[in-house]
Motif scaffolding. Structure first.
Motif, short mmCIF file in Angstrom:
data_model
loop_
_atom_site.label_atom_id
_atom_site.label_comp_id
_atom_site.label_asym_id
_atom_site.label_seq_id
_atom_site.Cartn_x
_atom_site.Cartn_y
_atom_site.Cartn_z
N HIS A 146 11.03 11.78 7.05
CA HIS A 146 9.77 11.78 7.79
C HIS A 146 9.92 12.75 8.95
O HIS A 146 10.96 12.75 9.62
CB HIS A 146 9.43 10.38 8.31
N ARG A 162 2.94 7.66 8.35
CA ARG A 162 4.10 7.82 7.47
C ARG A 162 3.84 8.83 6.35
O ARG A 162 4.69 9.66 6.05
CB ARG A 162 4.48 6.48 6.84
N ARG A 196 5.82 11.60 -11.86
CA ARG A 196 6.11 12.93 -11.27
C ARG A 196 7.18 13.66 -12.08
O ARG A 196 7.10 14.87 -12.26
CB ARG A 196 6.52 12.79 -9.80
N GLY A 250 6.49 -4.71 7.05
CA GLY A 250 7.09 -3.42 6.73
C GLY A 250 7.12 -2.49 7.93
O GLY A 250 7.42 -1.31 7.80
N ASP A 296 -0.37 14.52 -3.10
CA ASP A 296 -1.30 13.43 -2.77
C ASP A 296 -1.05 12.86 -1.37
O ASP A 296 -1.56 11.80 -1.04
CB ASP A 296 -1.27 12.32 -3.84
N GLY A 345 2.89 4.25 1.12
CA GLY A 345 3.56 4.54 2.38
C GLY A 345 4.17 3.33 3.05
O GLY A 345 4.74 3.44 4.14
N SER A 358 10.09 10.24 12.24
CA SER A 358 11.00 9.08 12.32
C SER A 358 12.28 9.23 11.50
O SER A 358 13.23 8.48 11.75
CB SER A 358 10.27 7.79 11.96
N ALA A 359 12.33 10.15 10.54
CA ALA A 359 13.58 10.35 9.78
C ALA A 359 13.71 11.83 9.44
O ALA A 359 13.72 12.21 8.26
CB ALA A 359 13.58 9.48 8.53
N VAL A 370 13.90 0.60 9.23
CA VAL A 370 14.29 0.48 7.82
C VAL A 370 15.30 -0.66 7.66
O VAL A 370 15.21 -1.46 6.73
CB VAL A 370 14.88 1.83 7.32
N MET A 401 -3.60 11.31 -10.32
CA MET A 401 -2.77 11.27 -9.11
C MET A 401 -3.29 12.22 -8.03
O MET A 401 -3.27 11.90 -6.84
CB MET A 401 -1.32 11.62 -9.46
N ASP A 452 8.83 -0.81 -8.48
CA ASP A 452 8.14 -0.34 -7.28
C ASP A 452 6.93 0.49 -7.72
O ASP A 452 7.08 1.47 -8.42
CB ASP A 452 9.22 0.43 -6.48
N PRO A 475 0.82 -1.21 0.00
CA PRO A 475 0.00 0.00 0.00
C PRO A 475 0.86 1.26 0.00
O PRO A 475 2.06 1.20 0.27
CB PRO A 475 -0.79 -0.12 1.30
N ALA A 535 -6.36 8.36 -7.57
CA ALA A 535 -6.86 7.29 -8.43
C ALA A 535 -5.71 6.73 -9.27
O ALA A 535 -4.65 7.36 -9.38
CB ALA A 535 -7.94 7.84 -9.36
N GLY A 595 8.93 -2.78 10.94
CA GLY A 595 10.14 -2.61 11.75
C GLY A 595 10.95 -1.40 11.29
O GLY A 595 10.47 -0.59 10.48
P1 AP5 Z 1 3.51 6.10 -6.08
O1 AP5 Z 1 4.46 7.24 -6.15
O2 AP5 Z 1 3.94 4.76 -6.57
O3 AP5 Z 1 2.96 6.04 -4.60
P2 AP5 Z 1 2.54 4.81 -3.68
O4 AP5 Z 1 2.58 3.44 -4.24
O5 AP5 Z 1 1.22 5.25 -3.20
O6 AP5 Z 1 3.69 4.70 -2.69
P3 AP5 Z 1 4.40 5.84 -1.95
O7 AP5 Z 1 5.49 6.43 -2.80
O8 AP5 Z 1 3.43 6.82 -1.38
O9 AP5 Z 1 4.99 5.03 -0.71
P4 AP5 Z 1 6.21 4.03 -0.56
O10 AP5 Z 1 5.68 2.66 -0.28
O11 AP5 Z 1 7.21 4.16 -1.66
O12 AP5 Z 1 6.80 4.60 0.81
P5 AP5 Z 1 8.13 5.44 1.12
O13 AP5 Z 1 9.32 4.54 0.98
O14 AP5 Z 1 8.16 6.75 0.41
O15 AP5 Z 1 2.17 6.46 -6.89
C1 AP5 Z 1 1.56 7.73 -6.83
C2 AP5 Z 1 0.41 7.79 -7.82
O16 AP5 Z 1 0.89 7.58 -9.16
C3 AP5 Z 1 -0.68 6.74 -7.63
O17 AP5 Z 1 -1.62 7.13 -6.65
C4 AP5 Z 1 -1.27 6.69 -9.05
O18 AP5 Z 1 -2.11 7.79 -9.28
C5 AP5 Z 1 -0.05 6.82 -9.93
N1 AP5 Z 1 0.55 5.52 -10.26
C6 AP5 Z 1 1.80 5.08 -9.92
N2 AP5 Z 1 2.01 3.83 -10.38
C7 AP5 Z 1 0.87 3.48 -11.04
C8 AP5 Z 1 0.46 2.28 -11.70
N3 AP5 Z 1 1.26 1.21 -11.80
N4 AP5 Z 1 -0.79 2.26 -12.23
C9 AP5 Z 1 -1.62 3.33 -12.16
N5 AP5 Z 1 -1.29 4.47 -11.53
C10 AP5 Z 1 -0.06 4.55 -10.97
O19 AP5 Z 1 7.92 5.70 2.71
C11 AP5 Z 1 6.84 6.51 3.16
C12 AP5 Z 1 7.28 7.29 4.44
O20 AP5 Z 1 7.53 6.33 5.47
C13 AP5 Z 1 8.57 8.09 4.28
O21 AP5 Z 1 8.46 9.28 5.02
C14 AP5 Z 1 9.67 7.18 4.87
O22 AP5 Z 1 10.74 7.93 5.41
C15 AP5 Z 1 8.88 6.44 5.95
N6 AP5 Z 1 9.38 5.07 6.15
C16 AP5 Z 1 9.75 4.17 5.19
N7 AP5 Z 1 10.10 3.00 5.76
C17 AP5 Z 1 9.94 3.17 7.12
C18 AP5 Z 1 10.14 2.31 8.24
N8 AP5 Z 1 10.55 1.05 8.10
N9 AP5 Z 1 9.84 2.81 9.47
C19 AP5 Z 1 9.41 4.10 9.63
N10 AP5 Z 1 9.20 4.96 8.60
C20 AP5 Z 1 9.46 4.49 7.36
#
Ligand code: AP5
Length: 216
Positions: free
Chosen positions: A138, A123, A36, A197, A162, A10, A141-142, A201, A53, A84, A8, A57, A199
């Protein structure tokens, strides 16, 4: 190494994929980052994607599949990749399987990041990103050493459009409805490995390494 990171919004896919792809010398292919970048460059792809976006959606399958056909054919993906954010629908998964088959390749593993909804909200609403080098922070946390400033390159940090709470909730619903069916799809094909996911990083990274190294 040909991996898909599934989870999911985040869940930490980007954080882990960036590091592991770098360490493994393979391409990190993130559909959200590509969209982006297209938007920042003002291309027609970016402007079309923004309409979806901004409300959390999914961008239409045909747009994403064309984009990935081109991206996975690039030379840097020939030796391996971590994808990813793709696939996000069954149609995209079928298309990926077709693309790989045509290239005489196959996925090694699909890693699913399991994280509670409460933690995902925490997150995403606290995430900040560097405008120049894309380093992810973050607020709690970061955090960066200086608020609002990237530790690595000194550029300004920003919040993704978003990542507001209402749009995050919509993105979570879209995940549950349109992307979660991929768990059964990849489980049936013997490719799915689930990691917690939640624990640190470092702990999540170790779990992924173990899942990738483990026998299927
Ligand atoms: P996209 O950019 O792919 O967003 P997402 O999948 O919603 O994932 P995120 O980037 O939000 O989260 P992530 O899992 O990468 O987490 P992150 O590592 O940053 O997609 C955006 C949009 O593009 C979609 O809504 C859609 O519109 C479109 N799109 C993209 N691909 C598409 C497809 N295939 N088909 C159709 N539409 C598409 O970490 C999040 C936060 O948590 C950070 O602040 C980080 O520092 C923190 N964090 C990470 N790990 C930890 C940890 N272990 N403990 C504590 N904090 C942590």
């Amino acid at each position: 190494m040909r991996l898909v990171f599934l989870g999911p919004p985040g869940a930490g896919k980007g954080t882990q994929a960036r590091e592991l792809a770098h360490a493994g010398g393979v391409a990190h292919v993130a559909t959200g980052d590509i969209l982006r970048e297209a938007l920042a460059a003002g291309t027609s792809l970016g402007l079309e994607a923004k309409r979806y976006m901004d409300r959390g959606a999914l961008v239409p399958d045909d747009v994403i599949i064309d984009l990935m056909r081109e991206r996975l054919a690039a030379p840097d993906a020939a030796q391996g990749f971590i994808v990813d954010g793709f696939p996000r629908t069954i149609a995209q998964a079928e298309a990926l399987a077709g693309l790989l088959k045509d290239a005489g390749q196959a996925l090694d593993r699909v890693i699913y990041f399991e994280v509670s909804e409460r933690e995902l909200l925490r997150r995403l609403t606290g995430r900040r990103i560097c405008r120049r080098c894309q380093t992810v922070y973050h607020l709690v946390s970061a955090p960066p050493r200086t608020p609002g400033v990237c530790d690595r390159c000194g550029a300004e940090l920003y919040q993704r459009d978003d990542d507001g709470e209402a749009t995050v909730r919509n993105r979570l619903e879209v995940f549950a409805r349109q992307t979660a069916p991929l768990l059964a799809y990849y489980h049936q094909r013997g490719l799915l490995a689930t990691v917690s996911g939640e624990g640190s990083v470092e702990a999540v990274r170790a779990a992924i390494r173990a899942a990738v190294g483990a026998e299927r």
